[in-house]
Design an enzyme around this catalytic site. Sequence first.
Site, mmCIF file in Angstrom:
data_model
loop_
_atom_site.group_PDB
_atom_site.id
_atom_site.type_symbol
_atom_site.label_atom_id
_atom_site.label_comp_id
_atom_site.label_asym_id
_atom_site.label_seq_id
_atom_site.Cartn_x
_atom_site.Cartn_y
_atom_site.Cartn_z
ATOM 1 N N PHE A 172 1.119 -1.269 0.329
ATOM 2 C CA PHE A 172 0.149 -0.443 0.096
ATOM 3 C C PHE A 172 0.414 0.864 -0.045
ATOM 4 O O PHE A 172 2.113 1.075 1.186
ATOM 5 C CB PHE A 172 -0.896 0.060 1.785
ATOM 6 C CG PHE A 172 -1.941 -1.184 1.074
ATOM 7 C CD1 PHE A 172 -3.440 -0.679 1.200
ATOM 8 C CD2 PHE A 172 -1.925 -2.066 1.775
ATOM 9 C CE1 PHE A 172 -4.637 -0.930 1.332
ATOM 10 C CE2 PHE A 172 -3.016 -3.092 1.730
ATOM 11 C CZ PHE A 172 -4.336 -2.285 0.926
ATOM 12 N N ASP A 173 0.646 2.654 -0.979
ATOM 13 C CA ASP A 173 0.937 3.234 -0.641
ATOM 14 C C ASP A 173 0.343 4.040 0.513
ATOM 15 O O ASP A 173 -0.759 3.748 1.263
ATOM 16 C CB ASP A 173 1.027 4.433 -1.997
ATOM 17 C CG ASP A 173 0.527 5.828 -1.462
ATOM 18 O OD1 ASP A 173 2.019 6.129 -1.248
ATOM 19 O OD2 ASP A 173 -0.100 6.554 -2.105
#
Length: 530
Positions: A7-8
């Site tokens: 995940f960003d």
Amino acid sequence: MFSCILFDLDGTISDPKQGICGCVQYALRSFGIEEPELDRLEPFIGPPLAESFMKYYNFTAEQAQEAVEKYRERFSVTGKYENVLYPGMGALLHDLKASGATLAIASSKPTVYVEDILVHFGIREYFDIVVGSELDGRRVHKEEVVAEVLSQLAARGESDPDKMVMIGDRSFDVEGAKAIGAHCIAVSYGYAQPGELENAGAEIIVRDVEGLRSVLLGGTQAGNSAQAGNSAQAGSSAQAGNSTATGSNTLSERYRGSAAKTKTKSGQFWSAVGTSALAMFAYYVISLLISSAILTAISVVYAIGLQELEGSSYNFWLNVASALSTFGAFIICYGIWHKKIRFHSTKEIDKLSIVPMVILAAAIAIGMNGVLTLTELYRFSPTFQRVSEMQFDTPVWLGIISYGILAPLGEEIVFRGVVYGQLRKVLKVPYAVVLSGLAFGLFHGNLVQAVYATVIGCLLALVYEWYGTIAAPMLFHSVANLFVYVMLELLPFGGVFLSVPSCVLFLVLSAGSLFLLWMLQGKTALRQKG
């Protein structure tokens, strides 16, 4: 399902606009540059800061580094907490972790800040690996960050890129996924420019967290090494791309296969209405059951029917039962819905605005009571007359506890925390404010209280919106209730506040306080959230 999900952070898990853009403003101000519009600073969300200062303000490398240091001066203390999780993200992370997936953070933000933010939101426990940039300027590009995540995954024996997916909101995230041969899901609710994600070659684009859930947890696992990165650009977030790859395992086909599970806007609205109605019904039923049980117990103790007690004793026990039932309903409703309610504000609150907020609460409470009394609306509501007689025929200490403390706690959890919170997810601020106010008014069950509670309910919803924490409407509600109780019932000259001149004075004071509150605290909040 993917075994490894990267995940960003910014624009993907949480909305950092207030914090990042506010800190960019702070840094620019140190160079004599005033930028009042946060919207113009959105391009700073995602890319390395130094590069953005050079790109958008023509800073030299030395100036950019100085600006980054000024940015961090504020961000390290305040800015990192001016952040809010996207609706549904916490539950999604919980469910992904429960499914057995390995979760990782791959962010261009310094790791030390990423760790603080994850802990602040209570989601650090879901991530096995957290990688960001370094404060000394190393590892700032997404390809470098993702490569480090891959290295740490390899050390865990999980280095198959085909089983990995990168989730982000900018082209840098798509490019980072491509750099290691992983799949990529882009989210359009973040801060990408128009066409950015399509041009970067995202395999699939989803428009909200629910769409992301549909891709990650619905259907069978997507992709194989031959298909990774081969999907055509997504046509729109709703269609989630037009894959050119064959077979039944592509990301696009997987999404289309589970797209029926994603709610339409109409479905989301009725879901919000349903949750709101359930919360109101639960609060009413729980209060009624607890109150009935208490009154029954009192009747047993007295060995007579409760109605046979003298008037004051009867009202006293009714108030005791009301207070305890309100407290019980508050505890139970809090336990059920607390995850849907904003307790910790992510906004920078102007402390001075608390003064006009308190004045507004007191003034509108007296002003509205004056209007309702002068118009003699109570004549059309015998129920209100009975309720009013019961509420004010009670010891001062019990009245303060019941109406000044417990009622605001319970009602705010339900009507602002759940009802307004749910409506706000699917409606713009004005509509959510009015509908939640009407729900609050109708809940009170008699004409006089319905009119009063609708007006107060709208203001309480605005306060919740502006301050971003349920503590604000709780304070407002408590002040309004206590002011009416003290001024109208306890002071011998309370009746003077119900005259025409007094009513006009308090309504004008209310309007002035509301305007000042809007100027100090609400204008920025409405522009950003509306």
